[in-house]
Design a protein around this motif. Structure first.
Motif, PDB file in Angstrom:
ATOM      1  N   GLN A  20       0.804  -1.220   0.000  1.00  0.00           N
ATOM      2  CA  GLN A  20       0.000   0.000   0.000  1.00  0.00           C
ATOM      3  C   GLN A  20       0.841   1.277   0.000  1.00  0.00           C
ATOM      4  N   ASP A  21       1.934   1.320   0.767  1.00  0.00           N
ATOM      5  CA  ASP A  21       2.720   2.553   0.833  1.00  0.00           C
ATOM      6  C   ASP A  21       3.333   2.938  -0.500  1.00  0.00           C
ATOM      7  N   TRP A  23       1.869   2.159  -3.478  1.00  0.00           N
ATOM      8  CA  TRP A  23       0.812   2.293  -4.476  1.00  0.00           C
ATOM      9  C   TRP A  23       0.070   3.608  -4.221  1.00  0.00           C
ATOM     10  N   THR A  24       0.716   4.701  -4.633  1.00  0.00           N
ATOM     11  CA  THR A  24       0.167   6.028  -4.396  1.00  0.00           C
ATOM     12  C   THR A  24      -0.940   6.350  -5.394  1.00  0.00           C
ATOM     13  N   GLU A  25      -1.686   7.387  -5.097  1.00  0.00           N
ATOM     14  CA  GLU A  25      -2.752   7.814  -6.013  1.00  0.00           C
ATOM     15  C   GLU A  25      -2.176   8.194  -7.373  1.00  0.00           C
ATOM     16  N   ALA A  26      -1.014   8.848  -7.358  1.00  0.00           N
ATOM     17  CA  ALA A  26      -0.387   9.251  -8.629  1.00  0.00           C
ATOM     18  C   ALA A  26      -0.012   8.026  -9.459  1.00  0.00           C
ATOM     19  N   ARG A  27       0.521   6.995  -8.820  1.00  0.00           N
ATOM     20  CA  ARG A  27       0.878   5.789  -9.568  1.00  0.00           C
ATOM     21  C   ARG A  27      -0.367   5.077 -10.068  1.00  0.00           C
ATOM     22  N   ALA A  28      -1.400   5.064  -9.257  1.00  0.00           N
ATOM     23  CA  ALA A  28      -2.643   4.418  -9.686  1.00  0.00           C
ATOM     24  C   ALA A  28      -3.228   5.125 -10.904  1.00  0.00           C
ATOM     25  N   GLN A  29      -3.084   6.442 -10.968  1.00  0.00           N
ATOM     26  CA  GLN A  29      -3.587   7.192 -12.120  1.00  0.00           C
ATOM     27  C   GLN A  29      -2.728   6.961 -13.355  1.00  0.00           C
ATOM     28  N   SER A  30      -1.410   6.864 -13.150  1.00  0.00           N
ATOM     29  CA  SER A  30      -0.501   6.677 -14.286  1.00  0.00           C
ATOM     30  C   SER A  30      -0.499   5.248 -14.812  1.00  0.00           C
ATOM     31  N   PRO A  32      -3.137   2.535 -14.411  1.00  0.00           N
ATOM     32  CA  PRO A  32      -4.418   1.975 -13.942  1.00  0.00           C
ATOM     33  C   PRO A  32      -4.548   0.470 -14.149  1.00  0.00           C
TER      34      PRO A  32
END
Length: 201
Positions: A20-21, A23-30, A32
């Motif tokens: 989880q640490d 898997w940031t929101e930015a990585r999830a957006q880049s 998907p």
């Protein structure tokens, strides 16, 4: 149609830090498709008989096993017992799969990894996970320097987008680049490479 029998006994997948640490929101957006691709990769390896070794960052709250620079920062990812250390649902181990913890960027700093791979007769490792330009790169580099042919599964890695692509394209002299859908079709090529090494032994 003839069923192709592939012998993957000399191969292993190293799945790194899908936690989880990292898997940031930015990585999830880049990236998907990363969780779905990792799930597909694990499914493929299990169905083909490629051994999976899970490597996960895990640090003690008292800083006793932190890298020194992080002691100066006063913070580090994946502290034991925190939500950030938890594995993403797509990357959970199956019963009997090896799980090793690490306190460095390079998974081979845990001597159990090399010992296990050698004991199991592995000669070719696939590497995937988080983060492409750090723990994936450092672990793949150590694998290559430890005598393993190495391929990074690019669509099962994530990072800042530019760093991700730079890492996968820059270090072709260390590892080859593959994708989930290319693994089985690369089998003959990889086995041929291992055979050539046998001829040179």
């Amino acid at each position: 149609m003839t069923n192709i029998q592939r012998d993957w006994t000399q191969f292993a997948l190293l799945l790194i830090d899908v936690q989880q640490d990292f898997w940031t929101e930015a990585r999830a957006q880049s990236f998907p498709d990363f969780p779905v691709n990792v799930a597909r990769l694990l499914e493929l390896c299990r169905s083909e008989g490629i051994e999976i070794v899970h490597l996960r960052a895990l640090f003690q709250p008292d800083q006793s096993d932190w890298m020194v620079r992080y002691k100066l920062f006063g913070r580090i990812p994946c502290i034991q017992g925190t939500p950030g250390s938890e594995t993403l649902p797509c990357a959970l181990e199956a019963p009997g799969e090896v799980v090793l913890s690490k306190q460095t960027f390079d998974g081979f700093y845990n001597p159990q990894l090399l010992q296990h791979l050698q004991q199991q007769g592995k000669r070719f490792v696939l590497v995937a996970g988080l983060i492409t330009s750090t723990c994936v790169l450092f672990t793949a580099t150590s694998a290559a320097q430890s005598g393993f042919l190495t391929a990074v599964v690019g669509d099962c890695c994530a990072d800042e987008a530019t760093a991700h692509e730079h890492t996968l394209s820059r270090y072709h002299y260390i590892f080859s680049r593959t994708a989930v859908d290319r693994i089985t079709e690369s089998y003959a090529e990889w086995r041929s490479a291992l055979a050539k090494l046998d001829e040179k032994a």
